[in-house]
Design a protein around this motif. Structure first.
Motif, PDB file in Angstrom:
ATOM      1  N   LEU A  88       1.027  -1.420  -0.611  1.00 40.32           N
ATOM      2  CA  LEU A  88      -0.156  -0.148   0.124  1.00 40.32           C
ATOM      3  C   LEU A  88       1.010   1.516  -0.353  1.00 40.32           C
ATOM      4  O   LEU A  88       2.028   0.824   0.553  1.00 40.32           O
ATOM      5  N   GLU A  89       0.336   2.427  -0.551  1.00 42.53           N
ATOM      6  CA  GLU A  89       0.921   3.759  -0.568  1.00 42.53           C
ATOM      7  C   GLU A  89      -0.253   4.601  -0.070  1.00 42.53           C
ATOM      8  O   GLU A  89      -0.866   4.115   0.284  1.00 42.53           O
ATOM      9  N   LEU A  90       0.029   5.643   0.670  1.00 41.27           N
ATOM     10  CA  LEU A  90      -0.767   6.968   1.171  1.00 41.27           C
ATOM     11  C   LEU A  90      -2.029   7.173   0.922  1.00 41.27           C
ATOM     12  O   LEU A  90      -2.958   7.517   1.237  1.00 41.27           O
ATOM     13  N   ASP A  91      -1.717   7.240  -1.137  1.00 42.78           N
ATOM     14  CA  ASP A  91      -3.125   7.323  -1.960  1.00 42.78           C
ATOM     15  C   ASP A  91      -4.089   6.324  -2.212  1.00 42.78           C
ATOM     16  O   ASP A  91      -4.400   6.077  -3.472  1.00 42.78           O
ATOM     17  N   THR A  92      -3.042   4.771  -1.642  1.00 41.00           N
ATOM     18  CA  THR A  92      -3.729   3.852  -1.895  1.00 41.00           C
ATOM     19  C   THR A  92      -4.747   3.379  -1.182  1.00 41.00           C
ATOM     20  O   THR A  92      -4.987   3.484   0.006  1.00 41.00           O
ATOM     21  N   THR A  93      -5.996   3.176  -2.014  1.00 42.16           N
ATOM     22  CA  THR A  93      -7.522   2.780  -1.219  1.00 42.16           C
ATOM     23  C   THR A  93      -7.320   1.211  -1.041  1.00 42.16           C
ATOM     24  O   THR A  93      -7.455   0.443  -1.690  1.00 42.16           O
ATOM     25  N   PHE A  94      -8.154   1.122   0.433  1.00 45.39           N
ATOM     26  CA  PHE A  94      -8.231  -0.494   0.233  1.00 45.39           C
ATOM     27  C   PHE A  94     -10.165  -0.837   1.043  1.00 45.39           C
ATOM     28  O   PHE A  94     -10.157   0.186   2.144  1.00 45.39           O
ATOM     29  N   ARG A 130      -2.457   9.006   7.185  1.00 45.54           N
ATOM     30  CA  ARG A 130      -2.724   7.623   7.498  1.00 45.54           C
ATOM     31  C   ARG A 130      -3.381   7.057   5.658  1.00 45.54           C
ATOM     32  O   ARG A 130      -3.656   8.288   4.955  1.00 45.54           O
ATOM     33  N   PRO A 131      -3.343   6.383   5.179  1.00 44.51           N
ATOM     34  CA  PRO A 131      -4.417   6.159   3.595  1.00 44.51           C
ATOM     35  C   PRO A 131      -5.559   6.310   3.814  1.00 44.51           C
ATOM     36  O   PRO A 131      -6.774   6.372   4.990  1.00 44.51           O
ATOM     37  N   ASN A 132      -5.957   6.360   2.084  1.00 47.70           N
ATOM     38  CA  ASN A 132      -7.468   6.572   2.205  1.00 47.70           C
ATOM     39  C   ASN A 132      -7.774   5.224   1.892  1.00 47.70           C
ATOM     40  O   ASN A 132      -7.615   4.412   1.013  1.00 47.70           O
ATOM     41  N   ILE A 133      -8.490   4.787   2.897  1.00 48.28           N
ATOM     42  CA  ILE A 133      -9.583   3.573   2.743  1.00 48.28           C
ATOM     43  C   ILE A 133     -10.833   3.339   2.352  1.00 48.28           C
ATOM     44  O   ILE A 133     -12.034   2.053   2.496  1.00 48.28           O
ATOM     45  N   ILE A 140      -7.081  -1.271  -3.472  1.00 52.33           N
ATOM     46  CA  ILE A 140      -6.103  -3.380  -3.328  1.00 52.33           C
ATOM     47  C   ILE A 140      -7.107  -3.598  -2.339  1.00 52.33           C
ATOM     48  O   ILE A 140      -7.988  -2.989  -0.744  1.00 52.33           O
ATOM     49  N   ARG A 141      -7.680  -5.129  -1.740  1.00 48.33           N
ATOM     50  CA  ARG A 141      -8.836  -5.572  -1.388  1.00 48.33           C
ATOM     51  C   ARG A 141      -8.506  -6.521  -0.951  1.00 48.33           C
ATOM     52  O   ARG A 141      -7.168  -7.944  -1.353  1.00 48.33           O
ATOM     53  N   LEU A 142      -8.028  -6.811   1.227  1.00 46.34           N
ATOM     54  CA  LEU A 142      -7.302  -8.014   1.444  1.00 46.34           C
ATOM     55  C   LEU A 142      -8.952  -8.735   2.133  1.00 46.34           C
ATOM     56  O   LEU A 142     -10.077  -8.706   2.374  1.00 46.34           O
ATOM     57  N   ASN A 143      -7.716  -9.359   2.432  1.00 48.97           N
ATOM     58  CA  ASN A 143      -9.055 -11.426   2.962  1.00 48.97           C
ATOM     59  C   ASN A 143      -8.511 -11.197   4.555  1.00 48.97           C
ATOM     60  O   ASN A 143      -7.407 -11.915   3.855  1.00 48.97           O
ATOM     61  N   PHE A 427     -16.407  -4.947   3.793  1.00 49.20           N
ATOM     62  CA  PHE A 427     -16.532  -3.581   4.554  1.00 49.20           C
ATOM     63  C   PHE A 427     -15.715  -2.693   4.466  1.00 49.20           C
ATOM     64  O   PHE A 427     -14.321  -2.360   4.366  1.00 49.20           O
ATOM     65  N   LYS A 428     -16.004  -1.268   3.842  1.00 46.57           N
ATOM     66  CA  LYS A 428     -15.371   0.661   3.735  1.00 46.57           C
ATOM     67  C   LYS A 428     -15.219   0.588   4.453  1.00 46.57           C
ATOM     68  O   LYS A 428     -16.509   1.390   5.161  1.00 46.57           O
ATOM     69  N   PHE A 429     -14.195   1.292   4.736  1.00 51.52           N
ATOM     70  CA  PHE A 429     -14.261   2.855   5.917  1.00 51.52           C
ATOM     71  C   PHE A 429     -14.336   4.606   5.456  1.00 51.52           C
ATOM     72  O   PHE A 429     -13.321   3.855   4.249  1.00 51.52           O
TER      73      PHE A 429
END
Length: 479
Positions: A88-94, A130-133, A140-143, A427-429
């Motif tokens: 991830l980077e700071l401008d990466t959404t997840f 904090r990254p943009n989430i 990026i999608r995490l499991n 779940f998105k924040f």
């Protein structure tokens, strides 16, 4: 030489052996069957191919860490120990998906929050930001999967569930899932050696999946994108090579027929068939099953009649009695495979199946039954050397507790988690920081929109900047 790593392919309950066979044929190593998943090993190319070519996978995960957790704090620390700057980077959404089977962790939403907190806190401590989430379509999608105290943290390489092929333009009530449809066809052993018939075709899912299998076409051809295309280490040249390689495709010398009594279903199936560019292989007509007649060519029938659950059918038992009568008198010398839910419906068919395979259609515990149709009495058929069951079918039918094993596992799942959409929860924040909107990334859809109508003299679309001669896939002519 690229290094192999662990990969997990998720699927529906009952399709694990079919998926394992697909993976083996694809060249995967260390293939092992689990519950609703198959693990294997391979390199980056294998992961790309698994997403692009597998018919029975719903999601491809790349585990990045295994650890044990007895509490929420353990989960937090385990996740925080990962160097997230690799991914991830700071401008990466997840976004975070969680699947939990544990006495300690009762709510997957709570687990997803702990994962999110650990990642955000690590970035805050290192960078003060904090990254943009929070986005609808994360970069990026995490499991995270927790079974008792065993945690597996993975990158989701698929993004949107792989059952969403991209060819379905419209649907009908209670459509059959594309992955389940493909799994049913592969279970029959059919790969295009004869005509294929679905006399209750609905929106045409079985027809289209059959055509893809018969021609050995990758179901990922219709997708706009995969999640791995947004990863830091994405190899565009490698994926272009995979995407544009049609050397394994084959000719289909037979035909696929779909029928339905409902004209709306017929029109929907025709629309979806055109969107898939398969009108030369598939014919859809309005016809009642009670008028079905003996096909001229050797055929296999695979169908999913109404169960009386989500689709109300007047005289449901009478419908199944009619199915049995038509098969007995008008499908001689061929095999019919039927997926249904109620034992009383199968009873009305009045024919002896050669095999019964437990399958779940959503939350419904169904059976997929094969009927081998022959002329005359069973005794005479056997005396003449006929066999209703193959050796493999005899072996499968002899297995004890085939249905019980699946039933016991199903009890561990909440009813709303029976399909993949609920099983892998997202779940998105929302981000607390505002940022400039990112420029949309060019996709294959923007390079060549599938719903545009090409002239007859210009059916050579450019795929990823290359001349890609696949005119049958983009044939928008009427049936």
């Amino acid at each position: 030489m690229t290094q192999d790593f662990e990969i997990i392919a998720k699927t529906f309950m009952g399709l694990e052996p079919v998926l394992a066979k697909e993976l083996t044929q694809l060249g995967a190593e260390n293939v092992q069957i689990g519950r609703r998943m198959v693990s294997f090993s391979g390199d980056k190319e294998m992961m790309y191919r698994a997403n692009f070519q597998l018919h029975t996978a719903i999601r491809i995960l790349k585990p990045i860490k295994h650890f044990k957790a007895l509490s929420a704090d353990d989960v937090y620390e385990g996740v925080k120990a990962v160097d997230w700057t690799q991914y991830l980077e700071l401008d990466t959404t997840f976004a975070v998906d969680a699947v939990v089977f544990s006495e300690e962790f009762r709510h997957s939403k709570f687990v997803a929050y702990k994962v999110k907190d650990a990642i955000v806190d690590q970035f805050r401590e290192k960078t003060g930001k904090r990254p943009n989430i929070s986005v609808t379509n994360p970069d990026i999608r995490l499991n995270i999967h927790i079974a008792e105290d065993r945690c597996t943290l993975s990158l989701d390489s698929s993004g949107e569930s792989l059952h969403r092929r991209g060819y379905r333009q419209e649907s009908v009530e209670a459509p059959l899932n594309e992955v389940l449809a493909a799994g049913m066809i592969l279970m029959t052993g059919w790969h295009g050696e004869s005509d294929f018939i679905d006399p209750m075709c609905g929106s045409g899912t079985l027809l289209i999946e059959a055509a893809l299998i018969a021609r050995n076409m990758a179901p990922g051809l219709f997708r706009k994108e995969f999640a791995f295309e947004k990863w830091k280490d994405f190899d565009a040249e490698l994926f272009d090579k995979i995407y544009n390689d049609d050397s394994q495709e084959r000719d289909f010398k037979h035909h696929i027929y779909g029928y339905d009594i409902d004209i709306k279903a017929v029109n929907t199936a025709r629309l979806n068939t055109r969107a898939a560019g398969l009108t030369s292989d598939i014919t859809v007509e309005q016809r009642d099953f009670k008028d079905f007649t003996q096909p001229k060519e050797k055929s296999i029938m695979v169908t999913n009649p109404p169960y009386g659950e989500r689709i109300s059918t007047p005289d449901l038992l009478g419908t199944y009695k009619m199915i049995g009568e038509r098969l007995k008198h008008q499908f001689i010398g061929n095999d019919a495979w039927i997926l249904s839910y109620r034992e009383e419906c199968f009873d009305q068919i009045g024919l002896k199946p050669s095999i019964k395979i437990p399958l779940y259609n959503g939350s419904l515990e169904c059976e997929f039954r094969k009927y081998q149709m022959f002329d005359g009495k069973m005794r005479i058929f056997r005396e003449e050397g006929g066999s209703v069951k193959t050796e493999e079918e005899k072996r499968q039918m002899a297995e004890k507790h085939r249905f019980k094993r699946e039933r016991e596992f199903k009890k561990r799942l909440e009813e709303q988690e029976e399909n993949e959409e609920a099983d892998i929860r997202s779940f998105k924040f929302r981000s607390l920081e505002k940022k400039e909107p990112r420029k949309p990334r060019e996709t294959r859809e923007t390079r060549y929109p599938r719903d545009s109508r090409l002239s007859k003299d210009s059916r050579k679309p450019f795929k990823n900047g290359r001349n890609f001669d696949k005119k049958r896939r983009f044939n928008h002519d009427e049936d």
